[in-house]
Design a protein around this motif. Structure first.
Motif, mmCIF file in Angstrom:
data_model
loop_
_atom_site.group_PDB
_atom_site.id
_atom_site.type_symbol
_atom_site.label_atom_id
_atom_site.label_comp_id
_atom_site.label_asym_id
_atom_site.label_seq_id
_atom_site.Cartn_x
_atom_site.Cartn_y
_atom_site.Cartn_z
ATOM 1 N N GLY A 1 0.763 -1.135 -0.004
ATOM 2 C CA GLY A 1 0.157 -0.062 -0.008
ATOM 3 C C GLY A 1 0.845 1.335 0.184
ATOM 4 N N MET A 2 2.087 1.105 0.659
ATOM 5 C CA MET A 2 2.762 2.300 0.658
ATOM 6 C C MET A 2 3.289 2.696 -0.594
ATOM 7 S SD MET A 2 4.688 2.575 4.300
ATOM 8 C CE MET A 2 4.817 4.322 3.897
ATOM 9 N N GLY A 3 3.576 1.569 -1.466
ATOM 10 C CA GLY A 3 4.160 1.939 -2.817
ATOM 11 C C GLY A 3 3.049 2.448 -3.817
ATOM 12 N N LEU A 4 1.730 1.974 -3.269
ATOM 13 C CA LEU A 4 0.759 2.644 -4.168
ATOM 14 C C LEU A 4 0.438 4.387 -3.770
ATOM 15 C CD1 LEU A 4 -1.710 -0.396 -3.874
ATOM 16 C CD2 LEU A 4 -0.299 0.414 -5.914
ATOM 17 N N ALA A 5 0.584 4.301 -2.432
ATOM 18 C CA ALA A 5 0.527 5.763 -2.246
ATOM 19 C C ALA A 5 1.758 6.847 -2.633
ATOM 20 C CB ALA A 5 0.766 5.937 -0.493
ATOM 21 N N ALA A 6 2.707 5.911 -2.746
ATOM 22 C CA ALA A 6 3.910 6.701 -3.692
ATOM 23 C C ALA A 6 3.507 7.051 -4.898
ATOM 24 C CB ALA A 6 5.130 6.154 -3.752
#
Lengths: 75, 254, 200
Positions: A17-22
């Motif tokens: 999910g953090m990558g998607l937020a990125a």
């Protein structure tokens, strides 16, 4: 599957999910930059807005980090 | 903190009791390293601001310029987001901003404790903001403050859903406000420590490792720069979002 | 928690003979089975009350110090500077207005002086012209008087001369007649004859 292993797997998956937020943060700043290059005089006024958008997008990604942390340390 | 051969990226967040204060009502109380750093931050901020402005000179020196810059930066942020009316919250926003900024920056000093990397601290700060918004909103506008949750120009059949969504988004504000700051500081410090740990590991494995350690070293240098940016940015974001939420208290209803 | 062995602790095995070399000296510590929040300091509930207590005290102190001491102080400095700059700008504006007024007054004085000079020149010229005219007129009148007197004198002289001419002519005619005929004519006849000749 062992419970411990499942925990680690879940934590790893949650960090996706953090990558998607990125991606979201990148989109915000990319669009801000392209807009700023088209109309540099208006860029300064929208600077704070870009950061607010980035902060909101990042906040959602942070939730997934928290999920990962909770899986690792609390559950 | 590499103590001996163990590199523990979590150890830096350890709360160490300095003075035990007993357990009144079954609650553990102690003066901890976290508390010491909090008071250190308050003292640092206060003495910097008073020392920098001791001359009260017409043409500011370097330190006085810094103090004035921080003042005007926060003032323009408050004015930009909450209008001139929002200036009554200026001391609060300034205190929050300067506290978070100093805590983040002090946390970047090696071996220092990062106060804002603890969820309870950021949650308390976010609660201060959101309670201010709620209390001021009701005192100032009474029940009119509830218009915040009723967007205008929405068809009647959609309204219940919109109200629910608005309430949820309002309630998620303190959560996201505190989690953002906490997680940013936590994740950044862990990442730095992990990469620093790689250097120690590689150098432990001989001469080849010494050359291999250059890569994580470069990474740590870059991460340090990034963390300084994040430290300042998160303080700014905290202040801006505080202003926006206060603006809701000042002008409810869309 | 004395010696922290966090769940994600990375342990560098310092070439201990028991460890497998294939693990490249790195192993991730497996979390203890009784890991329950307290292993991760930010989620350790036991530290929350004291942190909250000290945060409230510290932040309240910070807020009071900022709102009572530091911020008013900076605000005063900024306000003073603002006022000073505004004053200076006002002062500069006043001075500018003053200098403009002075320049205007100078222009006015210059113009009036020029007009005055012009007036004086015109007046002088007019006076001189008028004076010359008067003098010329008086001179002319004088001359006219003299001329008239001269004419009168000439006329008198002429009349006198004419009277003399008649006397001389009468005398001459008497003498001539006497000489020619030896007899003296009667004076009345001679006079009559002369008058007739003069008139003729």
């Amino acid at each position: 599957m062992e419970a411990e292993a499942a925990k680690f797997l879940g934590a790893g998956l949650a960090t996706l999910g953090m990558g998607l937020a990125a991606i979201g943060v990148g989109t915000i700043f990319g669009n801000f930059l392209s807009g700023a290059l088209r109309n540099p005089s208006a860029a300064d006024g929208q600077f704070a807005r870009a950061f607010i958008g980035a902060a909101l997008a990042e906040g959602l990604g942070i939730f997934s980090l928290v999920v990962a942390l909770v899986l690792l340390f609390v559950v | 903190m590499a103590s001996g051969s163990v590199i523990d990226p979590i150890h830096q967040f350890q709360i160490i009791k300095i003075v035990e204060l007993g357990q009144p009502g079954g609650i553990e109380l102690a003066f901890t390293n976290s508390a010491a750093f909090m008071f250190g931050i308050v003292a640092l901020v206060f003495f910097f601001l008073t020392f920098a402005t001791r001359g009260r000179t017409l043409v500011p020196g370097r330190l006085q310029s810094m103090a004035e810059l921080s003042y005007e930066f926060v003032a323009s942020t408050v004015r930009g987001s909450a209008g001139n009316e929002g200036m009554k919250f200026f001391p609060l926003v300034f205190s929050l901003f300067i506290f978070v900024l100093t805590a983040n920056m002090v946390g970047m000093i090696p071996y220092a404790f990062t106060v804002t990397s603890h969820l309870i601290v950021t949650a308390a700060l976010a609660l201060v903001v959101i309670l201010t918004v709620i209390i001021y909103g009701f005192v100032r506008h009474g029940t009119h403050f509830l218009h915040l949750f009723v967007p205008s120009g929405v068809p009647a059949f959609l309204l219940p859903f919109m109200v629910v969504i608005e309430v949820i988004s309002f309630l998620s504000r303190p959560i996201s406000l505190s989690l953002r700051l906490f997680a940013n500081m936590l994740a950044g410090h862990i990442a730095m420590k992990v990469f620093a740990g790689f250097i120690v590991m590689m150098t432990a494995s001989g001469v080849v490792g010494w050359f291999g350690a250059v890569l994580p070293l470069a990474m740590v240098v870059a991460l340090t720069a990034l963390e300084f940016l994040v430290a300042a940015l998160q303080a700014y974001v905290f202040a801006v979002l505080t202003c926006i939420y206060l603006n809701d208290a000042l002008h409810p209803g869309h | 928690m004395s010696e922290p062995h966090g769940p994600a602790a990375i342990i560098v095995a310092q070439a201990s003979p028991g460890t497998l070399p294939a693990a490249s000296g790195v192993e991730i510590a497996v979390p203890a089975a009784e890991a329950h929040g307290s292993n991760f300091p930010p989620f350790d509930v036991h530290t929350f009350p004291s942190q909250l207590l000290w945060l409230v005290i510290a932040f309240a102190a910070l807020y009071l110090l900022m709102s009572r001491v530091a911020l008013p102080r900076i605000a005063t400095i900024l306000e003073e500077r603002h006022d000073r700059i505004a004053d200076d700008i006002e002062e500069a504006g006043k001075l500018k207005a003053e200098s403009e007024a002075a320049a205007e007054a100078y222009e006015t004085a210059l113009a009036s002086a020029r007009a005055k000079a012009h007036g004086i020149a015109t007046e002088t010229r007019d006076t001189l012209a008028a004076e010359a005219e008067t003098r010329r007129k008086s001179l002319e009148a004088d001359l006219n008087v003299k001329l008239a007197a001269a004419e009168v004198q000439i006329a008198a002289t002429k009349t006198a001369a004419m009277a003399n001419v008649r006397g001389i002519a009468v005398e001459a005619a008497g003498t001539i007649v006497n000489t020619l005929i030896g007899a003296t004519p009667a004076p009345g006849a001679v006079e009559e004859a002369v008058d007739t000749a003069i008139k003729g």
